[in-house]
Enzyme design. Structure first.
Site, PDB file in Angstrom:
ATOM      1  N   CYS C   2       0.780  -0.699   0.277  1.00 32.59           N
ATOM      2  CA  CYS C   2       0.149   0.268  -0.143  1.00 32.59           C
ATOM      3  C   CYS C   2       0.989   1.452  -0.027  1.00 32.59           C
ATOM      4  O   CYS C   2       2.101   0.911  -0.036  1.00 32.59           O
ATOM      5  CB  CYS C   2      -0.760   0.200   1.241  1.00 32.59           C
ATOM      6  SG  CYS C   2      -1.817  -1.709   1.019  1.00 32.59           S
ATOM      7  N   GLY C  28      -0.418   0.622  -5.229  1.00 33.90           N
ATOM      8  CA  GLY C  28      -2.157  -0.353  -4.114  1.00 33.90           C
ATOM      9  C   GLY C  28      -3.049   0.759  -5.254  1.00 33.90           C
ATOM     10  O   GLY C  28      -3.190   2.110  -5.490  1.00 33.90           O
ATOM     11  N   ASN C 110       1.021   0.721   5.850  1.00 35.73           N
ATOM     12  CA  ASN C 110       1.481  -0.617   4.734  1.00 35.73           C
ATOM     13  C   ASN C 110       1.992  -1.142   5.789  1.00 35.73           C
ATOM     14  O   ASN C 110       3.629  -0.677   5.893  1.00 35.73           O
ATOM     15  CB  ASN C 110       2.357   0.428   3.840  1.00 35.73           C
ATOM     16  CG  ASN C 110       3.161   0.270   3.420  1.00 35.73           C
ATOM     17  OD1 ASN C 110       4.019  -0.130   2.974  1.00 35.73           O
ATOM     18  ND2 ASN C 110       2.629  -1.386   1.896  1.00 35.73           N
ATOM     19  N   GLY C 111       2.077  -2.722   5.377  1.00 39.15           N
ATOM     20  CA  GLY C 111       2.632  -3.171   6.145  1.00 39.15           C
ATOM     21  C   GLY C 111       2.219  -4.386   6.223  1.00 39.15           C
ATOM     22  O   GLY C 111       0.766  -5.245   5.934  1.00 39.15           O
ATOM     23  N   TYR C 261      11.470  -3.918  -7.409  1.00 36.83           N
ATOM     24  CA  TYR C 261      10.430  -4.035  -8.411  1.00 36.83           C
ATOM     25  C   TYR C 261       9.700  -3.009  -7.307  1.00 36.83           C
ATOM     26  O   TYR C 261       9.159  -1.963  -8.958  1.00 36.83           O
ATOM     27  CB  TYR C 261       9.821  -4.883  -8.931  1.00 36.83           C
ATOM     28  CG  TYR C 261       8.595  -5.243  -9.320  1.00 36.83           C
ATOM     29  CD1 TYR C 261       8.273  -4.637 -10.277  1.00 36.83           C
ATOM     30  CD2 TYR C 261       7.471  -5.212  -8.078  1.00 36.83           C
ATOM     31  CE1 TYR C 261       7.580  -4.781 -10.599  1.00 36.83           C
ATOM     32  CE2 TYR C 261       6.055  -5.098  -8.572  1.00 36.83           C
ATOM     33  CZ  TYR C 261       5.698  -4.778 -10.289  1.00 36.83           C
ATOM     34  OH  TYR C 261       4.698  -4.694 -11.057  1.00 36.83           O
ATOM     35  N   ASP C 375      14.287  -8.536 -17.047  1.00 35.18           N
ATOM     36  CA  ASP C 375      12.858  -8.619 -16.215  1.00 35.18           C
ATOM     37  C   ASP C 375      13.203  -8.352 -15.004  1.00 35.18           C
ATOM     38  O   ASP C 375      14.738  -8.638 -14.503  1.00 35.18           O
ATOM     39  CB  ASP C 375      12.208  -9.662 -16.949  1.00 35.18           C
ATOM     40  CG  ASP C 375      10.524  -9.043 -16.404  1.00 35.18           C
ATOM     41  OD1 ASP C 375      10.174  -8.170 -16.010  1.00 35.18           O
ATOM     42  OD2 ASP C 375       9.471  -9.585 -16.601  1.00 35.18           O
ATOM     43  N   ASP C 376      12.547  -7.960 -14.166  1.00 41.10           N
ATOM     44  CA  ASP C 376      13.263  -7.387 -12.733  1.00 41.10           C
ATOM     45  C   ASP C 376      12.423  -8.988 -11.751  1.00 41.10           C
ATOM     46  O   ASP C 376      14.070  -9.312 -10.823  1.00 41.10           O
ATOM     47  CB  ASP C 376      12.301  -6.242 -11.939  1.00 41.10           C
ATOM     48  CG  ASP C 376      10.508  -6.830 -12.444  1.00 41.10           C
ATOM     49  OD1 ASP C 376      10.259  -7.597 -11.493  1.00 41.10           O
ATOM     50  OD2 ASP C 376      10.701  -5.669 -13.164  1.00 41.10           O
ATOM     51  N   CYS C 412       6.346 -13.699   0.841  1.00 43.77           N
ATOM     52  CA  CYS C 412       6.340 -12.617   2.310  1.00 43.77           C
ATOM     53  C   CYS C 412       5.404 -12.584   2.982  1.00 43.77           C
ATOM     54  O   CYS C 412       4.335 -12.715   2.733  1.00 43.77           O
ATOM     55  CB  CYS C 412       6.679 -11.957   1.217  1.00 43.77           C
ATOM     56  SG  CYS C 412       7.273  -9.886   2.337  1.00 43.77           S
ATOM     57  N   CYS C 474      15.640  -7.897   4.538  1.00 45.62           N
ATOM     58  CA  CYS C 474      15.004  -8.292   4.427  1.00 45.62           C
ATOM     59  C   CYS C 474      15.258  -9.063   3.041  1.00 45.62           C
ATOM     60  O   CYS C 474      15.058  -8.809   1.881  1.00 45.62           O
ATOM     61  CB  CYS C 474      14.009  -8.245   5.067  1.00 45.62           C
ATOM     62  SG  CYS C 474      12.679  -9.679   4.416  1.00 45.62           S
ATOM     63  N   CYS C 477      12.254 -13.234   0.751  1.00 44.58           N
ATOM     64  CA  CYS C 477      11.307 -14.237  -0.698  1.00 44.58           C
ATOM     65  C   CYS C 477      12.511 -15.188  -1.779  1.00 44.58           C
ATOM     66  O   CYS C 477      12.189 -15.471  -2.423  1.00 44.58           O
ATOM     67  CB  CYS C 477      10.719 -12.293  -0.918  1.00 44.58           C
ATOM     68  SG  CYS C 477      11.600 -11.632  -1.621  1.00 44.58           S
TER      69      CYS C 477
END
Lengths: 497, 497, 497, 497
Positions: C2, C28, C110-111, C261, C375-376, C412, C474, C477
């Site tokens: 978000c 978002g 956001n989170g 990204y 691509d990312d 994630c 972090c 992922c």
């Protein structure tokens, strides 16, 4: 004011609720919502789905695809009345749905709590947060804090703590609960329907019986004042919903204004036909009326403000003629069918275009005739004033305005969206307190030749009586006799549901 | 059918036209449009601006900003009736506006031309292209090919060539022209308004006088059959619009169905009050009715299908009582105010939900009583059939359906959107041609205890008579007596305006 | 994911927030909302007003009249990411606004909290009700139950109890509070703006600095991990917002995928330019790439998936050439500007119309050339597969797909809306667990000639380093190394904010 | 400018046309429409159906139900460019459909006729009416007046009479006709598609080949200048559409500005890749550029205005480096994907919010660097000026604006929607007529350090050459050399299609 509806054990609960809310649209035009209970096989429990929005039922549910996502076996719905201020927020659209200790809950509420300020204060002191400004949110908070395990008893605990007017329908996991306050302020009726194909039984709860008619359901009985009714799959199997009861109140207090104006004439509320009561109002008004045909003058023409006063006007004419006071009923005002919520008024030629867009006069039946205009009530008086101006264009001999209820002199704290005392027409003029003088000022303001209100006794004679009740109705708006004490803090009320 | 409106010399012509169209909404709900004439100072000439769209007037002109772009001194507008097939195209939304040899032209038309096929064929042979499927486009083509220099005379040339029914309003550069066919099929009235602030005079032309009322204009007179009226700034200054006349027809042919159903009761059309005519229809129906109260039985209850039959029902009751046939008027059906064009019907519980969403029954006044239900006409019979089924739920003793006009037996070629002969209820059943037998079949189909149509003589006795006219009305839909010969090709008509 | 935005001390807080949210739209697209704090003179206190809805910021705030009702001195706003399931409900649109013991509170978050299930359970046991399904609602509940008197300390109490990732902006009566979790998972920046006319100072908080640029505000610094910042009128006067700090975490855990990204290339997040990091990703990818121009063959053409991989591709080409591996950057794919949220796909000619509607190939730069497509990342692989099919139509010699990050192998739990483990492309194929084998399966599935992911070391070399931190990012992922233990119950996560 | 598309012999012609128009959206965003030819079994002939509206293709065809009503075997479609004034009327939305002597006709037109005023005058003198203000309507009028029997020859007759630029697709009963003016101003290409399931052949005509790509059709060839191509079911069976040809013009006049800016880079127009031509423009601009890296200074950064100048910028950088003038390509400007037609700008903080909402700067690649900004053209200069102001915020060392085409000095009378001469930036400043002086004024106005336009020779060197043609391109906007004489009256042009 608002309309509530609930159905349990239907193949199409969202569609049924849509039609129910549609038929209750007159009880609230600001917003509408439906919450559906569906059994989720993967999660092995009932989950709720919802759709809510601002506007008429037909606007909020404009797209049929909405119903594709609202499958289930039970649903409740709510029509919200147009109120001022903070209620415009989407946070206030009902039914409220939430999760709590015992699962999921959704609530649709019609009424107004009188101790909401005190309860909010207590609850917030305990750390509760409120996301809407309406009273309704208090109830699930109280229920969630109950030590009871069953939603039914949690709701009971909650309702014991609240005071005021409420008729509500609740979904609690896989149960539907309907409740009405011990005074019985607002109507709430129980119905049933047998599916013509499957023979399956559905139970339905609605503010008015007109919501049963549209889906071809049958009226069983009223939810009684103080009753909390539980409907679940067992109740369906046994054809026997079970009830528990709140401690009784000293008196009953059915809102008499529901009969005067608010409910639909084809509904039964408080077990009786609204149409019949309105007819009685007209009859008693005729008995009290002093307007009579003058010798050598034209016959008196009785015109109603459509559609709400049509029945009273018919009753008036019939009784008048019985009493040998000749009068004829005429459709002197026509209501425009195309007035919608979105009606814009570009340019505003004159202040009365709003009344002009809603009503048309039929000159032929008005011109040079003495008119008795029947209206159900006057709140602020602005519409009445403009309507009279419009009728004057047809050049009637005289306009005698007859109101089929007494003057509204006090605000309502039990759910009717009247303005504050100051804004009521009856308090607009400085008088010595003499009632005759007051009415004369109002007559002058509105611009009619005479003004007659139905007497309080006439009103009471018109409504059904209930056995073994010392007092059956709330007449506070007319009499100031409030069934529940309202403390000062609450009197500058802002919100009704 | 359609509604037309025009105003000349106003400060707010688009707004006035909006209100005019709004009051004429009953004449057409499919589409609406306004064309405004504005003087462009830079180009030193009048330019046209327009806004058109599908839907109700209040939907097409939903945003007030639209009016900001529609300033000018004159405007015409049009409500289009909902028809089937190709008319759904936006190409068909009126007013049509165009440029041609003599400048700009815009036209709003109510009616149906009977020689349109022949004219289209002739014109296309000459290289004309048609961009819409409606008759209306023929008229500017004919005008554009006239050798005359003045738009008024070009229009005259055009109208001499067309046959059929038309009432129209035209903007031609800085002039407004109103015209009505020599038979006078469709209504068209002239009004005026004095601006209360500036004293400026506006002229107004509208299908019905209710459009004058809403903007507080005054009815002057009808545009006469065959009249072509010119309004320009000189006419305003002189307070004297000028007219030229088409060659007279042998007879007049005012649409009698406008009185029976189509026009609004508070309008004057063909110089007379619609309300009064409808009341006469009810009176004559009472005289012809054979239903009488049975001894020892309940009083007969007269119920109208609201709102269109209210007046006839009142007339019926009054006359009935005069003739010593006791009957009481009741509001046994209530019309729902929230039915809109966008009403969806999810799930379709049963085929009658449409009728159920539009009407509610008031059980109390229907149960166990003999009912005379008054309706103005039956076209296909499907709505009537479902309405009767709904009323049956109140368990009346009997339902006697009385129609305040004769059976519709023939299609209309002059603008009324009836179905083809085959779809008319009167042609649905195989009979020996015996009228009594036919009516019996219809009675059975609709499901009433008895069915009574007003006689043709009763109808003719109800409408105003015009001096020096051998024949004043078109009754073709009831009688098959078509005032203008219609050749075979045209009879499988597809389009009306 | 978000986006959040807040502004304090502005004449036009709603408008500023609108532009801020607009620039954060990429974070978002499902829903948007703004809550404004306004001082109400009559009630002598700050009141909140809000507008929220489903859709893009420009859709939710489509009408300028909305802003007329949103005057005030401070505002916060939120963009909600598109997620599946229950979040579709309007109940979940942020900012949440509510009243509680200490007044009014509104929160934009956001989170994703990792102990939300446990906290919800505890709270519901205490009688708390939840009206939304998102984590966010937990925070005001905890704050409302704090014994502290000041909102700042109540928030502190609340945040001490929650675990996980959060960056949030809060309005608490007449204060604005911004907070970021001790790990620093999500970005949050502080900015200021001096009104060019009045010289007044506004403070601004936003997820990314691009939101400062659009309103011409200036980036001051990041809200630090664990910081809770208070902005009120005193802070504005002193030009000195004050902060308190949560207990520090053992390590930091900035989301490395924001750099890969999610964030906009023109933003600064975690104090560094996103564009620069992406360029580094490209450079390191070039160093690791084994694709080289073959003798006598055409030059290698580097094409990016626009727009997210443009920068990485440029970095790749530049480094490649430095390393004497000739490669040329080309715009071989063009992104269609007219793809919107409301894009329908009638008829669905083929399954790849979606990719075809979004991207076009420039044949000239692709045909018969060896292509490196940058691509990312690859999540599910469906879009990549179809994009490759599209590029094949230009008949390139070979397609070498280079991904500027390592394979995503783990879900994630800190806010990024990845699918469950099962749906990740890396887990779609049964393998022996051998990574090379896995990548070969993916290569085959997507249909490219070779497939190269950036190594974890390459990724870590690309991002900025922070002094005195043992661990700054972090990478869960990619690596499965979760900074915060996540218990089993939470792993079948359903909701992110 | 506009985009046209047509398909013949498809099972899903409306859907195909939708995708075609969607891919041609850049050629016109104001309005869109589709006309479908369907064989009506009952009437035994082809009938047309249509849907048209204001807005983007995806807005006009937002609801899938539209396509359910648009079944058939062939269709044409049109995207209309946003123009000023009267074109806002829905009357001007194409395709125009109409009926005439030989049946039904629908036409979609891209171009501008230079003798439209004279033709309109002649036609109106003959009694023709015009319902739209665009040139296009002239063509069916001329066709309808032709003595020929076959639509193909009627169209031929019509086109012999018109002068100017046109590429058009026509449905005439059961045939599709495509035509291009003898000068070849606007592009028009022929494609085909084999249905993968049925093997059925469809023919497609479109303004640009990108419309073939999206539906996986194949480019066959261009419709030649002066060619009128007929496609009917016989042509499909024979795989051989037939053509007739208009008298040839003395020269060709392909619009060179299509290559410079208008067409999509992934399209082929005039038989050649737009991308390749744009790259050449960049290369030639590099050859002409005098900006070189200064010793001891930072490398020159080349930034394009996305997305239209991306390719030219790449060509520029590559050539620059070849010429040993080091320069690096960077994405210094990012285009926002969420800018839509409906973007409101509440509050308008500053005049440059529009540019700020559309573009973001990537500071890192701009700050303290010498920038060459590549743009394709400057028309009014207002956007350029604000964009430069935005870039200045990143504090570059210098901004050198390079335009990949010569200065626009003359209006276009062949379809490009340039403003009048007076509004062109090149005519805004009073100068002695000296070109250098003029460019210096523009440089100063826009606020760049230097300003360089591509020379006319550079432009001509960049575009493909056609054999046996003395002159292949129209360069009038740059050179004032108009291929078709335009008389004075026409020069204050108002309308383009």
């Amino acid at each position: 004011m608002c309309g509530v509806f609930g159905i349990f054990n239907s193949k199409t609960p969202a569609e049924d609720t849509f039609y129910g809310l549609y038929s209750l649209q007159h009880r609230g035009q600001e917003a509408a919502g439906i919450v559906v209970a569906d059994y989720n096989k993967a999660k092995k429990k009932t989950l709720f789905k919802q759709h809510k929005g601002m506007g008429l039922v037909s606007e909020v549910f404009r797209e049929e695809t909405i119903f594709e996502t609202l499958g289930g076996y039970a649903a409740i719905g709510h029509n919200r009345y147009s109120t001022t201020g903070s209620s415009k927020s989407t946070n206030n659209i009902q039914p409220f749905s939430l999760t709590y200790r015992s699962g999921s809950l959704a609530i649709a509420h019609n009424g107004n709590l009188t101790n909401s300020r005190a309860l909010r204060r207590e609850l917030t002191e305990l750390g509760v947060i409120f996301q809407a400004s309406s009273d309704t949110e208090i109830i699930p908070h109280l229920a969630a804090r109950s030590r009871e395990k069953e939603p039914l008893h949690q709701i009971y605990d909650a309702l014991r703590q609240v005071q005021g007017a409420y008729s509500m329908v609740i979904l609690a996991n896989n149960q539907m609960i309907a409740a009405r306050d011990p005074y019985g302020f607002r109507p709430l009726a129980l119905g049933k329907k047998i599916d013509p194909l499957t023979g399956e039984l559905s139970y339905i709860v609605a503010s008015e019986t007109c919501a049963f008619d549209i889906i071809q359901a049958e009226y069983i009985r009223d939810i009684e004042p103080g009753e909390i009714l539980l409907i679940d799959h067992l109740a369906v199997t046994n054809e026997n919903p079970t009830s528990i009861y709140l401690p009784p109140s000293k008196r009953k207090a059915r809102c008499i204004f529901e009969y005067v104006y608010f409910a639909r004439p084809d509904s039964f509320i408080f077990k009786h036909s609204v149409d019949k009561v309105r007819r009685n109002l007209g009859k008693n008004l005729a008995r009290e009326s002093t307007i009579e045909q003058q010798p050598e003058k034209k016959e008196i023409t009785v015109v109603s403000v459509p559609d709400s006063s049509n029945t009273a006007a018919l009753g008036f004419v019939r009784e008048s003629n019985k009493l040998n006071k000749p009068a004829r009923f005429e459709h002197g005002l026509i209501r425009n069918h195309y007035v919608g919520r979105t009606f814009i008024q570009p340019g505003i030629h004159s202040r009365d275009i709003k009344v002009r867009s809603k009503y048309n006069i039929v000159r032929g039946v008005l011109t040079e005739r003495p008119i008795i205009l029947i209206d159900d009530s006057i709140v602020r008086g602005t519409t009445a004033k403009m309507l009279i101006k419009l009728i004057r264009e047809a050049d009637p001999e005289a306009i005698h305005l007859h109101i089929s209820s007494p003057p509204i002199t006090n605000p309502c704290f039990y759910g009717m969206d009247f303005p504050t005392k100051r804004q009521l027409l009856t308090h607009m003029f400085e008088t010595t307190g003499n009632e005759e003088e007051e009415i004369e000022k109002i007559r002058e303001y509105i611009g009619v030749d005479s003004l007659k209100y139905l007497s309080m006794q006439g009103l009471l004679n018109s409504v059904p009586s209930f056995e073994n009740e010392t007092c059956s109705y709330c007449t506070a708006c007319f009499s100031g006799d409030y069934p529940i004490q309202v403390n000062e803090a609450t009197t500058d009320k802002e919100e009704n549901d």
